[in-house]
Design a protein around this motif. Sequence first.
Motif, PDB file in Angstrom:
ATOM      1  N   ALA A 277       1.009  -1.440   0.383  1.00  0.00           N
ATOM      2  CA  ALA A 277      -0.455  -0.059  -0.220  1.00  0.00           C
ATOM      3  C   ALA A 277       0.696   0.819   0.610  1.00  0.00           C
ATOM      4  O   ALA A 277       1.992   0.868   0.527  1.00  0.00           O
ATOM      5  N   ARG A 280      -0.187   3.387   5.519  1.00  0.00           N
ATOM      6  CA  ARG A 280      -0.684   1.869   6.592  1.00  0.00           C
ATOM      7  C   ARG A 280      -1.073   3.424   7.178  1.00  0.00           C
ATOM      8  O   ARG A 280      -0.666   4.193   7.952  1.00  0.00           O
ATOM      9  N   SER A 332      -3.339   3.477  -3.062  1.00  0.00           N
ATOM     10  CA  SER A 332      -3.811   2.964  -2.374  1.00  0.00           C
ATOM     11  C   SER A 332      -3.367   2.919  -0.774  1.00  0.00           C
ATOM     12  O   SER A 332      -2.717   3.328  -0.328  1.00  0.00           O
ATOM     13  N   THR A 333      -4.661   2.376   0.269  1.00  0.00           N
ATOM     14  CA  THR A 333      -4.659   2.111   1.440  1.00  0.00           C
ATOM     15  C   THR A 333      -5.008   1.623   1.965  1.00  0.00           C
ATOM     16  O   THR A 333      -5.825   1.135   1.753  1.00  0.00           O
ATOM     17  N   ALA A 334      -4.477   0.477   2.777  1.00  0.00           N
ATOM     18  CA  ALA A 334      -3.941  -0.374   3.309  1.00  0.00           C
ATOM     19  C   ALA A 334      -4.696   0.290   5.299  1.00  0.00           C
ATOM     20  O   ALA A 334      -3.392   1.220   5.594  1.00  0.00           O
TER      21      ALA A 334
END
Length: 482
Positions: A277, A280, A332-334
């Motif tokens: 990602a 985070r 994208s982010t986790a």
Amino acid sequence: DRSFPYATSPPDKLLGGLLPDGLDERSCRSRYESSMYRRNPGRRPSPLLIAKLRKHEELQRRCGPNTNAYNLAIEQLRAGKSAGSPECKYVVSISYRGLGNRILAAASAFLYAVLTERALLVDPSNKMDELFCEPFPGTTWLLPRDFPLASYTNFSIDTAKSYGNMLRNKVLSADAPPAELPAFAYLHLDHDYGHEDKMFFCDDDQRLLSNVQWLVMRTDLYTVPGLFLITAFQEELDALFPERDAAFHHLARYLFYPTNHVWGLVTRYYRAYLARADLRVGIQVRNFDPRHAQSPHVLRQITSCVWREKVLPEVLATGEHAAPATPGAARSTAVLMTSLRPWYYERIKGMYWDHATATGEDVSVHQPSHEGQQQFGKRSHDGRAWAEMYLLSLCDVLVTSGWSTFGYVAQGLGGVAPWVLHKQPANLTAAPDPPCFRDVSMEPCFHAPHVYDCKMKRGLDTGEVLPHVRHCQDVSWGLKLV
Ligand code: GDP
């Protein structure tokens, strides 16, 4: 930089000299590998802290179990008499309760040992040996199983040999000559401690205690802010920690490394779910009240915190879409969630599946375990808790639950000042407003400080004495370093 999801190279394996060289890498892989998993390199330790740690390691080797000095000290303890000027003095740390409390307690005992030039030995009965690597090269920090003090692990506020009770019963007085001192004193520094126990934080009492060869300390607290209030330690503490808000950060990164089994849990999870990602985000949900295990108000508290503070993108109404995204091009982010229950995780994960985000970002949500409730003395339970704390500490942004030592450890290891969810009142009828606040520092809060002026012998607001020891925002009477 998407091509390199781990640390910015080259990783600094010894953390700027904080860690000693020469510890066995294979028996404790986390110590040398964690810098590869951390994007945030953390604060730099001061040269004086580095020098002091190397000196202390030497002391631990000279005084540790299986040395002549240790055997002599054990004989003194059996005889019950204080030695004139012993070669080595000791702090035995009994840590208990949850893992967060145990870590804060051991860090506090360690700093006290460093300041008073005592060897630190930790009671092994609380899985300390299975969860953590040995921190000192060439010796052990585990108290040998044949330690002769009878049932020391049951010492409590009622123990006659506690420093507080000895003062109260006039068995000891602050001007006692060293020859009349007992071989050991029990320091009860637990959340339930009394007025005399708290005299530990006074200079005269520290002078007396310095002549007692064995100190057995039980605490479930982060007492370090209290040590900063003892005049005799101030000069040295200022030199060791010119950045006071990084005291626990350095202590924790020096002392606490997951053993290989726990490190496997951390690294496999990180690589599978978090590494790729762009961002985070760690969210730690701790419900102290079982009624809040599935509360729509708490859910709203979490989402309004992360949306208001722009930690996560907001979601659009059902059916709406942001500008069409080229597959793989969106940021994208986790999200790593930790909690004893799955409910909040399931709701938030579902929300980001059901709805598009306003920014077009992709958000994945993960939670490694849901153990149901806190358990005591179970190996796999503690191992998971430790792995999850460590995974949180590898996140770029943290949202934690106020009052929770579990979150304190993660923020300190990670070097991140978190967003803190306000503790929910018992009769919750709406989401707390505001839902969260940004903590002033990454330091843990000392939950039960003394409120006493040792010189004037009267009550004192200890949060008003030093500019860098302030009241905490989550626990208003607590103290923290800023
Ligand atoms: P505190 O009670 O929040 O201050 O934190 P502690 O770590 O001292 O005690 C809580 C204990 O409950 C932990 O040590 C775990 O055993 C368990 N626990 C609480 N929250 C979690 C969580 O998110 N994940 C896991 N695996 N265990 C948790």
